[in-house]
Design a protein around this motif. Structure first.
Motif, PDB file in Angstrom:
ATOM      1  N   CYS A 156      -7.143 -11.133   3.005  1.00 28.27           N
ATOM      2  CA  CYS A 156      -6.646  -9.778   2.756  1.00 28.27           C
ATOM      3  C   CYS A 156      -5.137  -9.828   2.549  1.00 28.27           C
ATOM      4  CB  CYS A 156      -6.985  -8.854   3.925  1.00 28.27           C
ATOM      5  SG  CYS A 156      -8.749  -8.612   4.189  1.00 28.27           S
ATOM      6  N   VAL A 157      -4.675  -9.133   1.535  1.00 26.55           N
ATOM      7  CA  VAL A 157      -3.258  -9.032   1.223  1.00 26.55           C
ATOM      8  C   VAL A 157      -2.791  -7.633   1.608  1.00 26.55           C
ATOM      9  CG1 VAL A 157      -1.483  -9.218  -0.550  1.00 26.55           C
ATOM     10  CG2 VAL A 157      -3.509 -10.700  -0.644  1.00 26.55           C
ATOM     11  N   TRP A 158      -1.815  -7.567   2.511  1.00 24.78           N
ATOM     12  CA  TRP A 158      -1.268  -6.302   2.986  1.00 24.78           C
ATOM     13  C   TRP A 158       0.163  -6.162   2.457  1.00 24.78           C
ATOM     14  CZ3 TRP A 158      -4.740  -3.555   6.075  1.00 24.78           C
ATOM     15  CH2 TRP A 158      -5.812  -4.290   6.591  1.00 24.78           C
ATOM     16  N   THR A 159       0.497  -4.976   1.983  1.00 25.59           N
ATOM     17  CA  THR A 159       1.819  -4.711   1.403  1.00 25.59           C
ATOM     18  C   THR A 159       2.515  -3.639   2.216  1.00 25.59           C
ATOM     19  OG1 THR A 159       0.951  -5.265  -0.782  1.00 25.59           O
ATOM     20  CG2 THR A 159       3.065  -4.099  -0.703  1.00 25.59           C
ATOM     21  N   TRP A 160       3.811  -3.850   2.450  1.00 28.27           N
ATOM     22  CA  TRP A 160       4.610  -2.886   3.213  1.00 28.27           C
ATOM     23  C   TRP A 160       4.903  -1.667   2.356  1.00 28.27           C
ATOM     24  CZ3 TRP A 160       5.928  -2.491   8.196  1.00 28.27           C
ATOM     25  CH2 TRP A 160       6.907  -1.570   8.547  1.00 28.27           C
ATOM     26  N   ALA A 161       4.524  -0.522   2.868  1.00 32.46           N
ATOM     27  CA  ALA A 161       4.726   0.742   2.145  1.00 32.46           C
ATOM     28  C   ALA A 161       5.596   1.654   2.988  1.00 32.46           C
ATOM     29  CB  ALA A 161       3.384   1.414   1.844  1.00 32.46           C
ATOM     30  N   GLN A 162       6.632   2.202   2.370  1.00 36.49           N
ATOM     31  CA  GLN A 162       7.553   3.092   3.092  1.00 36.49           C
ATOM     32  C   GLN A 162       6.997   4.506   3.148  1.00 36.49           C
ATOM     33  OE1 GLN A 162      11.411   2.791   1.315  1.00 36.49           O
ATOM     34  NE2 GLN A 162      11.488   0.545   1.507  1.00 36.49           N
TER      35      GLN A 162
END
Length: 639
Positions: free
Chosen positions: A633-639
């Protein structure tokens, strides 16, 4: 057979003959019948029915006599029991009761003719001797039973007395144990009170010792620095006096980890001598094969020099990016990549390129591009699951560990295994590469860790001290320190130059599954040509155990900082963000838990819902997690 039938008939006829003496007198008058008249009567009046009845009566009498002969066969005449009707007839004859005898015979044979009674029902009259024998037999049997009951009662009494004696003994022993226990409890209370009175003094002395030790270290460093400056000034003065300028060599931090010659102060000299003495003592206590590895006089010419803590350089790729604290936000699932057919057990990042290395239970390791997930290379050769993987700092080679007890080195350009390291006797749980690229460390379920020299292709040291499986191992970047976590609920720091344990962290109450250093400060600047040993790099350790508890430890003070209970499911792996402000935890409940150290907030990232085996931060804003279903799983930082 005819003779037997005649004997039976004669016996029956003799039983039926009754002799009446002249002494018997009654009112009945008998009439004489001549033989001729009887014969003539039978001859004149005989018909077919009477003849049949006579034949039947004779047949029944013959059967009765045959039955009596069978019952009395093998016995003398005196021993043959009498039939019931004969007994009564003889009894009445002896008493002279002729009328009663007539009545009895009339009724007896009438009942037999009607079929209301049979000879078998009447039975036989037992003989007095036979009855006496039966009674004696019963008497003997009862006596035997009585003797058996007496013996049983005797044995029962003995067993009861023995049990009573044992009960008394155990009761006395129990009373003694209770008394000793009460005495020990009172002694423990007294000792605790006594220790509590000394605890403030010990704490004060410990603080004084730490302060004096710190002051001594600072003083020695200042003295060494001053002596170095004096030596440099003396060299400059000598060069000026000799008429030419001599360049003073300047010590800089480079990428290689080889030992460089420089001025050695008295403190450093004393430390070196103490280390050598400690090394010799440890070498004498090891077994024969370890002695061959550790003795200085028998070193291999190809052996690499162990790094010095004060030297080393940060990774060039990491130095290009200066990690900054992330802005407020959270991770969101951006994509799911199918990489392996079975569970993924380890993840590693290429030091220079956007390439990810993964190993799984399918016995394969794969390199794939990030973030598209295209498979670049696949390696096979292990005969069991892969438990650990790591790139060489140069990025041209990689190392893998497996449940088949081996550690393998792979060359990406050759696309094959170039070296197989054997020495563990059980499954290898983890592996890592030193930042200088000359050493590989491995941890095994046999309770040991090994430091392998890549150049000489042999084991330099075997780290012994854990009492259970060693589940993870990691080098402190640019140093000679290695960190291990074990199922014996402890973490340990080791000096790879001597193979000895430096310190043990205790605090977990369940087996430790993983431990790691923080990577913040990898781009630390140079200060007076001497890297700061107490900088930010590796100043914090994160660990997790099988109950889901995550702990943070201060590397400099050797004390726990924070403990977070993220259970009750086991925590499999922890990872630091490059900024040092986030810690990710792989949980067996199917989620990734991220702890923000700035605010102390624990967020939960839920993906496919399967067990998460490993987790790794990628670049500045991405997080990778691999699970038991073979997907990443690829998780991306979202503001």
């Amino acid at each position: 057979m005819a003779e037997e039938e005649e004997a039976v008939s004669e016996a029956a006829f003799s039983l039926q003959n009754i002799t009446i003496t002249d002494e018997i007198k009654d009112d009945y008058h008998y009439e004489e019948v001549s033989a001729d008249d009887d014969i003539s009567l039978h001859e004149d009046d005989e018909d077919l029915s009477k003849a049949l009845q006579t034949v039947q009566e004779q047949t029944k009498d013959a059967q009765v006599l045959a039955l009596q002969s069978v019952l009395t066969s093998g016995k003398s005449v005196a021993e043959i029991p009498q039939a019931m009707d004969d007994f009564f007839c003889n009894f009445l004859v002896r008493l002279g009761m002729s009328r009663t005898l007539d009545c009895f015979q009339t009724e007896w044979y009438e009942l037999i003719e009607r079929g209301l009674i049979t000879v078998e029902d009447a039975g036989l009259v037992p003989d007095v001797y036979t009855r006496n024998q039966q009674l004696e037999t019963e008497n003997l049997s009862l006596k035997k039973d009585l003797e058996a009951y007496k013996q049983s009662v005797t044995k029962t009494e003995e067993a009861l007395q023995k049990m009573q004696r044992e009960r008394d003994f155990h009761r006395m022993h129990h009373n003694r144990v209770v008394q000793e226990k009460n005495r020990l409890i009172s002694d423990m209370k007294r000792l605790k009170a006594h220790y509590a009175s000394y605890e403030p003094v010990l704490k004060q002395l410990s603080e004084k010792y730490q302060n004096s030790l710190t002051q001594k270290m600072l003083t020695s460093l200042e003295r060494d620095k001053a002596m170095g400056q004096v030596t440099g000034l003396q060299a400059a003065l000598e060069s000026l006096e000799s008429g030419y300028t001599k360049q003073i060599p300047e010590t800089k931090v480079g990428h290689d980890c080889t030992r460089k010659k420089r001025f050695e102060g008295p403190t450093q000299k004393a430390l070196r001598e103490a280390r050598q003495q400690k090394f010799l003592v440890a070498s004498s206590s090891c077994d024969a094969d370890e002695d061959a590895e550790k003795k200085m006089g028998r070193r291999d010419l190809k052996d690499s020099e162990f790094p010095v803590d004060a030297e080393g350089a940060p990774d060039l790729e990491q130095a290009k990016e200066h990690p900054q604290p992330l802005k407020p936000g959270q991770y969101q699932l951006s994509s799911i990549l199918k990489v392996h057919d079975f569970a993924v057990g380890c993840l590693a990042l290429h030091p220079r390129k956007k390439i990810v290395l993964s190993g799984g239970d399918d016995r394969l390791w794969k390199t794939w591009g990030f973030p598209d997930g295209n498979i670049l290379l696949t390696g096979e050769g292990h005969t069991d699951y892969l438990s650990g993987c790591c790139f060489r700092p140069s990025g041209t080679q990689l190392v893998t560990s497996s449940g088949d007890t081996t550690v393998r080195l792979w060359d990406l350009s050759r696309r094959g295994c170039i070296l197989t390291l054997r020495g563990h006797c059980r499954a290898v749980r983890a592996c890592c590469w030193h930042s200088c690229g000359d050493f590989v460390a491995s941890a095994s379920a046999d309770g040991t860790s090994k430091i392998w020299d890549v150049n000489s292709e042999r084991c330099r040291y075997t780290l012994r001290g854990h009492e259970d499986s060693v589940n993870s191992i990691e080098f402190l970047p640019f140093s000679s320190t290695v960190l291990t976590s074990s199922a014996d609920k402890t973490l340990s720091l080791w000096d790879v130059r001597t193979g000895l344990r430096v310190y043990t962290f205790q605090g977990h109450v369940h087996p430790c599954n993983h431990a790691t250093f923080n990577k913040k400060g990898a781009e630390r600047p140079h200060v007076d040509n001497l890297p700061d040993k107490h900088g930010v790099l590796g100043d914090t350790i994160a660990s997790c155990d099988s109950s889901g508890v995550m702990k943070l430890w201060d590397m400099r003070k050797l004390l726990p900082i924070l403990s977070i209970d993220a259970g009750p499911h086991p925590a499999n792996q922890v990872s630091f963000h490059r900024s040092g402000g986030l810690v990710a935890l792989a949980s067996s409940e199917g989620s990734v838990k991220v702890l923000c150290l700035a605010v102390g907030q624990l967020s939960i990232l839920r993906g496919p819902g399967v067990e998460v085996r490993c987790v790794r931060f990628h670049s500045q804003e991405h997080l990778l997690s691999a699970g038991a279903d073979g997907r990443v799983c690829v998780w991306t930082w979202a503001q």
